[in-house]
Write an enzyme that holds these catalytic residues in place. Structure first.
Site, short mmCIF file in Angstrom:
data_model
loop_
_atom_site.label_atom_id
_atom_site.label_comp_id
_atom_site.label_asym_id
_atom_site.label_seq_id
_atom_site.Cartn_x
_atom_site.Cartn_y
_atom_site.Cartn_z
N LYS A 1 0.83 -1.20 0.00
CA LYS A 1 0.00 0.00 0.00
C LYS A 1 0.86 1.25 0.00
O LYS A 1 0.66 2.17 -0.81
CB LYS A 1 -0.93 0.00 1.21
CG LYS A 1 -1.91 1.15 1.24
CD LYS A 1 -2.92 0.99 2.38
CE LYS A 1 -3.83 -0.18 2.11
NZ LYS A 1 -4.87 -0.33 3.14
N ARG B 1 -3.55 2.77 8.56
CA ARG B 1 -3.82 1.49 7.90
C ARG B 1 -2.56 0.65 7.82
O ARG B 1 -1.44 1.16 7.77
CB ARG B 1 -4.32 1.73 6.46
CG ARG B 1 -5.57 2.56 6.32
CD ARG B 1 -5.84 2.84 4.85
NE ARG B 1 -6.96 3.74 4.63
CZ ARG B 1 -8.16 3.37 4.24
NH1 ARG B 1 -8.41 2.09 4.05
NH2 ARG B 1 -9.12 4.25 4.04
N GLY C 1 -7.97 -7.20 4.17
CA GLY C 1 -8.86 -7.35 5.31
C GLY C 1 -8.29 -8.09 6.50
O GLY C 1 -8.96 -8.25 7.52
N MET D 1 -5.59 -7.33 8.41
CA MET D 1 -5.05 -6.52 9.51
C MET D 1 -5.96 -5.32 9.75
O MET D 1 -7.00 -5.18 9.11
CB MET D 1 -3.61 -6.11 9.18
CG MET D 1 -2.65 -7.28 9.26
SD MET D 1 -0.97 -6.83 8.78
CE MET D 1 -1.15 -6.65 7.01
N ARG E 1 -3.38 -1.56 -6.32
CA ARG E 1 -2.55 -2.77 -6.20
C ARG E 1 -2.95 -3.71 -7.33
O ARG E 1 -4.04 -3.58 -7.90
CB ARG E 1 -2.75 -3.45 -4.85
CG ARG E 1 -4.17 -3.91 -4.57
CD ARG E 1 -4.33 -4.42 -3.15
NE ARG E 1 -5.74 -4.67 -2.83
CZ ARG E 1 -6.20 -4.83 -1.60
NH1 ARG E 1 -5.37 -4.77 -0.58
NH2 ARG E 1 -7.48 -5.05 -1.38
N HIS F 1 -15.65 -8.31 1.68
CA HIS F 1 -14.60 -9.18 2.22
C HIS F 1 -14.74 -10.60 1.70
O HIS F 1 -13.78 -11.22 1.23
CB HIS F 1 -14.66 -9.17 3.75
CG HIS F 1 -13.77 -10.19 4.39
ND1 HIS F 1 -14.23 -11.45 4.74
CD2 HIS F 1 -12.46 -10.17 4.67
CE1 HIS F 1 -13.23 -12.14 5.24
NE2 HIS F 1 -12.14 -11.39 5.21
N GLU G 1 12.99 -44.90 -4.14
CA GLU G 1 12.14 -44.43 -3.03
C GLU G 1 12.78 -44.65 -1.67
O GLU G 1 12.12 -44.44 -0.65
CB GLU G 1 10.75 -45.10 -3.06
CG GLU G 1 10.57 -46.07 -4.14
CD GLU G 1 9.24 -46.76 -4.23
OE1 GLU G 1 8.21 -46.30 -3.71
OE2 GLU G 1 9.24 -47.81 -4.87
N SER H 1 12.79 -43.33 -11.77
CA SER H 1 11.64 -42.50 -11.42
C SER H 1 11.62 -42.38 -9.90
O SER H 1 11.53 -43.39 -9.20
CB SER H 1 10.34 -43.12 -11.92
OG SER H 1 9.24 -42.32 -11.57
N GLY I 1 10.16 -41.90 -6.52
CA GLY I 1 8.87 -41.98 -5.82
C GLY I 1 8.96 -41.16 -4.54
O GLY I 1 9.33 -41.67 -3.49
N ASN J 1 6.85 -39.79 -2.55
CA ASN J 1 5.99 -40.03 -1.38
C ASN J 1 6.73 -40.92 -0.37
O ASN J 1 6.89 -40.58 0.81
CB ASN J 1 4.69 -40.71 -1.79
CG ASN J 1 3.87 -39.85 -2.74
OD1 ASN J 1 4.05 -38.65 -2.80
ND2 ASN J 1 2.97 -40.48 -3.47
N CYS K 1 7.45 -39.30 -9.85
CA CYS K 1 6.06 -39.73 -9.99
C CYS K 1 5.29 -39.64 -8.68
O CYS K 1 4.19 -40.16 -8.58
CB CYS K 1 5.99 -41.15 -10.55
SG CYS K 1 6.82 -42.38 -9.53
N TYR L 1 11.39 -35.37 -16.85
CA TYR L 1 9.94 -35.18 -16.78
C TYR L 1 9.48 -35.22 -15.33
O TYR L 1 10.18 -35.70 -14.44
CB TYR L 1 9.20 -36.26 -17.59
CG TYR L 1 9.29 -37.66 -17.01
CD1 TYR L 1 8.39 -38.11 -16.05
CD2 TYR L 1 10.29 -38.55 -17.42
CE1 TYR L 1 8.48 -39.38 -15.50
CE2 TYR L 1 10.38 -39.82 -16.89
CZ TYR L 1 9.47 -40.23 -15.93
OH TYR L 1 9.56 -41.49 -15.39
#
Length: 887
Positions: A25, A96, A105, A107, A346, A462, A753, A772, A774, A776, A839, A859
């Site tokens: 601002k 402000r 909105g 603060m 803004r 808001h 993995e 590849s 993994g 996770n 992946c 990839y």
């Protein structure tokens, strides 16, 4: 070092580029002042002071600050020809917040600061409008009492004491609206507000204007740490350490009469991106009335009829600012006695659909180059463009209609408080947050809800602004809606009837039309517009990282291909086993006592798998398809509840104790680190043999149809090179046997993995055509966290700052990323052209995609609906990093 920067009178100590110091601002106020636009003078206290307060505690300021504020205040007095606290000609100011990142909105704001019993009389005399002066005074006392002195509502959904008092006064004075209150009524409001402050806090409302100013400055700095701001920062990845600036600015008044107004304007439609002036205003009002949604404002074009000269000037300024910033602008303005004043500009928050259209249109208008347009795209917001919509063929009559504040469709069970939305969502319920109107305090409930419906507010209230920023479906100003929070009911009035709904009932919202429907409506996939196609053409020209999809079914594969997927990076074969007609054969295989029994059961599965793979190959004609061989532990396919065990025993013609004993035998203390992945094939090689025969036979069948087949067979969870060496030989033999005379190129690789696999990747690569990652499981095994259990405590880690993000959502560059880099370096050290991909779920997360680009991946692979997101993230990564990845 100066902690205060001035603006106004055609000059400014700062520009738009100084957002880190002045906040968004303050920096843009300085920029507008430098452009000679009508900006009320003021000054900005920099974010350095906020960081000082964070470090040293509330109320602790740099020693030089007070003198610098006094000096800046004197400059505002000089420019406005007023005096702060002057009994004859008082200066009033607004205070402000303004963080470097936009947080609408979240603060606190104080308006009309500088009023007391003496200066209010001066304001009444100068304006020749005592009612106006006392209206400003009652607003100021209420704001100051709440924000600075801490007067709060007695309960979550109760009204503020000031609102209760004002409603009582309106009843007594027979005033329907705030603007109908007389000077006498407003004087009464001020007196009762002050009495409420003393009753609630034990403190007297301060008459000294300097005390008022420093109280407000302290409150704005404190509001950086309030719960709603904290929730918003976490939602949008905003660092808590950046702090906020404080802007102190001379007041201009939109509540002096009918030739005054206040409003919010966008230079383009933030919901659709259409190039049109868009926004709302209220006459005889102050800015907070518009954004708070307390009064339903009028659409911006009406301003052209009521105040044509001021509107024409607003249009001129809006066009100038959009051209200057080369982006859609969100403007706040006040008109005082017909004269326009700019209070903020803004880059406007917008929906995903608007984001795409605006970026493409700005290129067509020669304001941006395609490369710049791509960098303007927030990849994760593309998800909104892909949202399903209500099926137009199954659209009943609506029960209510409001303003289409944020597009998309949302279906859920209705709740009436932010806390309820959060609680229900935590239990797995999809909810709609239904309110009379929302406030910044509702941010956590808005985050949890699938959609938001309000009875009041407008397109720039808001609820609307925050919902668009979050990509949530939102309908505001549904005037037929009545919400009773205490009774937990919502009613829709119309046609002389009342439809009543209780908490937990299901509604459907259409954020594109503003309509509300009873029950669950059918949805259809989103239609991708021409602008998205144009954008994606630029994206694909710029990126070097390919994007594949994780798909186990032809439907998923078709969806992903329509979104631009360049192959399948992960087909999880176990997902094909859980269909009812197949699971029995799988269980028969698991329960067999010897290899012959297992092979007999697998023979039943083979034709089913062959058909699955054949259809995937047809859909992905000419694109690679990576098929992961069986990965999960066998116990996942077995029943565990007594009645399920009985059903399986009956179906297989075996005694219940035999089935129960096998379930017990296969049960493991830590199955994710147990007998799964390639370990199954080391002990039961016939499982992978059968799968490879099915893949090979499917490939040969489809190739004979003239379709180009590019199979890639992936062996999961390798921890030592010998596993891969043995299984590669097994896979090759089975695959070649199934191909027969058909010649099809295929590759064999592994899923990395485990941390050990990353460390010995050079030796594993000797037997692999591709890696590849993994991520996770690699994240689980690197952190020592169970993905299924970590949800119980990870939120506390993130809330407490122990972790900045959930490592299962965002790829960890320092730990997991370092192991991946080690693995890539080791693998390519042996085979320079080794294909490398990812992946895990991280493959569709934008910052993780950028990390993969930097690490030289070929990839990424992600779920179908994340493919466009990954494509954009890959293009942005190439632009930001100079294209170090390989096509």
């Amino acid at each position: 070092m100066s902690f205060v920067r001035q603006f106004g009178g055609g000059t400014a100590e700062g520009r738009a580029r100084d957002k880190a110091l002045l906040g968004g601002k303050g920096a843009n106020l300085a920029e507008m002042a430098s452009l000679g636009l009508p900006v009320p003078p003021g000054f900005t206290i920099t974010t350095e002071v906020s960081r000082h307060v964070l470090e040293h505690g509330a109320g602790s300021y740099p020693a030089e600050l007070a003198a610098e504020v006094d000096h800046a205040l004197a400059r505002v007095e000089e420019l406005t020809k007023t005096g702060f606290g002057d009994p004859a000609n008082p200066l009033l100011v607004s205070v402000r917040s303004g963080a470097p990142a936009s947080m609408p909105g979240m603060m606190d704001t104080i308006l009309n600061l500088g009023l007391n019993d003496i200066t209010v009389a001066a304001l009444a005399k100068i304006s020749n409008n005592p009612r106006f002066a006392w209206d400003c005074y009652r607003r100021f006392v209420a704001m100051y009492g709440e924000v600075v002195m801490g007067v709060v509502a007695p309960a979550e959904d109760a009204e503020l004491p000031f609102d209760v008092i004002l409603d009582d006064i309106k009843r007594t004075h027979k005033a329907n609206r705030d603007q109908d209150l007389t000077e006498v009524a407003l004087r009464e409001a001020v007196q009762r507000f002050k009495a409420e402050i003393h009753k609630a806090t034990g403190q007297v409302f301060p008459d000294d204007v300097k005390t008022q100013l420093w109280g407000a400055i302290g409150a704005v700095f404190r509001s950086w740490g309030n719960p709603r701001a904290d929730v918003y920062r976490k939602m949008h990845g905003i660092s808590a350490s950046m702090g906020t600036a404080v802007n102190v600015q001379a007041m201009v008044f939109g509540n002096l009469g009918e030739d005054c107004a206040t409003g919010v304007a966008f230079t383009r439609n933030p919901a659709t991106g259409t190039p049109e002036m868009y926004g709302e205003f209220l006459t005889n009002a102050q800015g907070e009335d518009v954004v708070a949604g307390i009064r339903t404002p009028e659409p911006l074009p009406e301003l052209g009829k009521k105040l044509p000269a001021a509107y024409a000037e607003l249009v001129r300024v809006a066009k100038l600012l959009e051209g200057h910033f080369r982006d859609m602008q969100d403007l706040e303005f006040t008109i005082q006695k017909g004269q326009l004043f700019m209070l903020q500009t803004r880059n406007g928050k917008r929906t995903g659909k608007a984001m795409v259209k605006i970026a493409v249109d700005l290129v067509a208008e020669k304001l941006l180059e395609p490369r710049e347009a791509v960098l303007r795209i927030e990849p994760s917001k593309l998800d909104e463009v892909l949202h399903p919509t209500i099926d137009p063929k199954a659209r009943p009559a609506s029960i209510g209609k409001g303003l289409p504040a944020s597009p998309g469709a949302a279906i859920g069970r209705i709740v009436f408080t932010a806390n309820a939305a959060e609680e229900w969502a935590a239990k797995g319920e999809t909810v709609l947050l239904v309110r009379t109107d929302t406030s910044p305090e509702d941010i956590h409930g808005m985050k949890a809800a699938a959609g938001i419906l309000t009875a009041r507010g407008g397109m720039t209230s808001h609820a609307a602004v925050v919902a668009r920023g979050m990509g949530k479906c939102c309908v505001t100003a549904c005037t037929s809606l009545r919400v009773d929070v205490v009774k937990k009911t919502a009613s829709f009035l119309g046609g002389g009837k009342e439809l009543k709904f209780k908490e937990g009932d299901t509604l459907t919202l259409d954020g594109s039309t503003g309509e509300v429907f009873v029950g669950t409506l059918p949805l259809v996939p989103a239609r991708l517009g021409e602008e998205l196609g144009t954008l994606m053409k630029w994206v694909d020209e710029l990126r070097t990282l390919k994007v594949r999809t994780n798909a186990d079914t032809p439907t998923d594969a078709r969806t992903a291909r329509s979104f631009g997927a360049e192959g399948i990076g992960l087909c999880r074969t176990e997902h094909m086993f859980f269909q009812p007609e197949r699971i029995l054969a799988v269980r028969e295989m698991i329960l067999a006592n010897d290899e012959a029994g297992r092979r007999a059961a697998l023979a039943k599965i083979l034709p089913m798998q062959r058909g699955d793979f054949a259809e995937l190959f047809r859909v992905m004609d000419g694109l690679p398809v990576t098929i992961r061989l069986l990965d999960p532990p066998l116990h996942e396919f077995l029943p565990h509840e007594p009645h399920d065990i009985e059903e399986v025993a009956t179906a297989l013609g075996k005694p219940v104790p035999v089935i129960a004993a096998k379930v017990a035998e296969l049960s493991e203390s830590n199955p994710m680190l147990g007998h799964r992945g390639c370990r199954l094939a080391i002990t039961f090689p016939e499982i992978y043999e059968t799968q490879c025969e099915a893949i090979g036979a499917a490939a040969a069948e489809v190739a004979r149809e003239g379709i180009e087949v590019l199979p890639e067979i992936m062996i999961p969870l390798v921890m030592v090179p010998e596993e891969l060496r043995r299984l590669r030989a097994l896979v090759t033999k089975a695959f070649d046997k199934a191909l027969g005379d058909t010649k099809i190129p295929y590759t064999i690789g592994t899923m990395i993995e485990l941390p050990r696999a990353c460390v010995v990747a050079d030796r594993i690569a000797e037997h692999a055509d591709f890696f590849s990652f993994g991520t996770n499981d690699l994240t689980q095994t690197t952190y020592g966290l169970s993905r299924d259990d970590a949800g119980r405590f990870l939120p506390a880690y993130i809330d407490g700052g122990v972790l900045q993000v959930d490592p299962f959502a965002v790829l960890d560059p320092d730990g997991v990323g370092a192991l991946i880099e080690l693995g890539v370096r080791g693998g390519r050290g042996v085979k320079p052209d080794l294909k490398v991909g990812i992946c895990g779920e991280h493959g569709g997360e934008p910052s993780s995609v950028e990390l993969c680009h930097r690490m030289g991946f070929d990839y990424v692979s992600c779920s179908p609906f994340r493919v466009p997101i990954a494509r954009v993230a890959a293009a942005r990564a190439a632009l930001q990093a100079g294209g170090t990845s390989r096509k």
